[in-house]
Design an enzyme around this catalytic site. Structure first.
Site, mmCIF file in Angstrom:
data_model
loop_
_atom_site.group_PDB
_atom_site.id
_atom_site.type_symbol
_atom_site.label_atom_id
_atom_site.label_comp_id
_atom_site.label_asym_id
_atom_site.label_seq_id
_atom_site.Cartn_x
_atom_site.Cartn_y
_atom_site.Cartn_z
ATOM 1 N N ASP A 198 0.093 5.001 0.782
ATOM 2 C CA ASP A 198 -1.006 6.445 1.228
ATOM 3 C C ASP A 198 -0.704 5.883 3.017
ATOM 4 O O ASP A 198 -1.556 4.451 3.729
ATOM 5 C CB ASP A 198 -1.897 6.494 1.250
ATOM 6 N N ASP A 246 0.890 -1.139 0.317
ATOM 7 C CA ASP A 246 0.338 -0.566 0.109
ATOM 8 C C ASP A 246 0.760 1.607 -0.119
ATOM 9 O O ASP A 246 1.832 0.920 0.319
ATOM 10 C CB ASP A 246 -1.148 0.134 1.080
HETATM 11 C C1 XBP Z 1 -5.308 5.914 0.690
HETATM 12 C C2 XBP Z 1 -5.813 7.013 0.046
HETATM 13 C C3 XBP Z 1 -6.669 8.071 -0.230
HETATM 14 C C4 XBP Z 1 -5.546 9.023 -0.017
HETATM 15 C C5 XBP Z 1 -5.775 10.538 -0.669
HETATM 16 O O1 XBP Z 1 -4.608 5.254 -0.359
HETATM 17 O O2 XBP Z 1 -7.676 6.872 0.315
HETATM 18 O O3 XBP Z 1 -7.619 8.589 -1.321
HETATM 19 O O4 XBP Z 1 -6.411 10.056 1.545
HETATM 20 O O5 XBP Z 1 -5.356 10.218 -1.948
HETATM 21 P P1 XBP Z 1 -4.088 4.436 0.159
HETATM 22 P P2 XBP Z 1 -6.082 10.779 -3.316
HETATM 23 O O6 XBP Z 1 -4.896 3.349 -0.479
HETATM 24 O O7 XBP Z 1 -2.352 4.611 -0.913
HETATM 25 O O8 XBP Z 1 -3.790 3.651 1.560
HETATM 26 O O9 XBP Z 1 -6.996 12.020 -2.443
HETATM 27 O O10 XBP Z 1 -5.339 11.149 -4.781
HETATM 28 O O11 XBP Z 1 -7.752 9.704 -3.653
HETATM 29 MG MG MG Z 2 -3.239 3.439 3.480
#
Ligand code: XBP
Ligand code: MG
Length: 255
Positions: free
Chosen positions: A13, A11
């Site tokens: 974020d 993953d």
């Molecule tokens: C986490 C998310 C993303 C970010 C924001 O993604 O939910 O939406 O918070 O990014 P991950 P965007 O699967 O990497 O944990 O505004 O581009 O959606």
């Molecule tokens: Mg994440």
């Protein structure tokens, strides 16, 4: 031939870097200011909002409460505008070096690459955001080691939907049981598990305390295995998570 661990799927974020706290959240607030809105997402407000995956989806969720009288199409138009602005602020922050890798991440990526384990990404954020992170947080060369990069553009549904993980498995041409996912949140864990992938969780300040039932291991980061060293049991907190740990934990999953 018995199954072996063939790929690590990360993953982005909250797992590779604390992009939410230092990046996305700050960028949302800058976008609100651009549009003359007084909304401000401090860390206490943003934490619960992270239950909604996807920045645009998060905005719409918030706007249902903040602008209840607005017709849906107007809320959607504002969400699109704010999300565009937020993405450009986010990229600017990343370019300025505001985001750093979480501890143990680069070390593990390098070890896996050198060992010939396939690397992949499964995220709900956009491809541009992922590429910018690698380009500007240091270690841009690691990007070449990724066999598959699954992003928002590859799955209409966000985590906990398993769509993005299924896409990545298809790109890797590997069965779920020969992969291991590394996630930071319950939504991510549910997505990976629904795709059949054994999963290790490295939680962060936003996701600490979430229900991680079904994870192979739940760790505060990739810098702590949580297991004592034979030679020095007190050094437990010092040891980074390595491929040998992941292989051992992965072997405990039903195959
Ligand atoms: C986490 C998310 C993303 C970010 C924001 O993604 O939910 O939406 O918070 O990014 P991950 P965007 O699967 O990497 O944990 O505004 O581009 O959606
Ligand atoms: Mg994440």
């Amino acid at each position: 031939m018995p199954a072996s661990l063939r790929a690590l799927i990360f993953d982005v974020d909250g797992t590779l870097a604390d992009t939410e706290r230092d990046g996305h959240r700050v960028a949302f607030n800058r976008a609100f200011a651009d549009e003359g809105l007084t909304w401000r997402w401090d860390e206490n407000v943003y934490g619960p909002l992270l239950q909604v995956a996807g920045g645009r989806e998060r905005l719409l969720h918030y706007m249902a409460d903040a602008l209840p009288a607005w017709p849906l199409d107007e809320r959607e138009a504002l969400a699109d505008q704010l999300h565009r602005r937020k993405t450009s602020h986010y990229l600017e922050l990343v370019e300025q070096g505001a985001i750093a890798w979480r501890p143990g991440v680069v070390r593990l990526l390098e070890e896996a690459r050198d060992a010939g384990i396939a690397l992949a990404i499964a995220t709900t954020t956009t491809r541009a955001n992922v590429l910018a992170l690698f380009e500007h947080a240091g270690h841009a060369e690691l990007l070449d080691a990724f066999a598959a990069i699954g992003t928002a553009e590859n799955s209409a549904r966000k985590k906990p939907d398993p769509g993005i993980y299924r896409h990545v498995l298809e790109r890797l041409a590997l069965p779920a049981g020969e992969c291991l996912a590394i996630e930071d949140s319950r939504a991510g864990l549910l997505a990976a598990r629904a795709a059949g992938i054994p999963t290790v969780v490295t939680f962060n300040d936003y996701t600490r305390g979430e229900d991680f039932d079904g994870a192979l291991r739940v760790l505060p980061s990739l810098a702590v295995t949580g297991e004592p060293l034979d030679e020095a049991p007190d050094a437990v907190a010092e040891r980074f998570v390595g491929l040998a740990d992941l292989r051992r934990w992965w072997a405990e999953a039903p195959h």
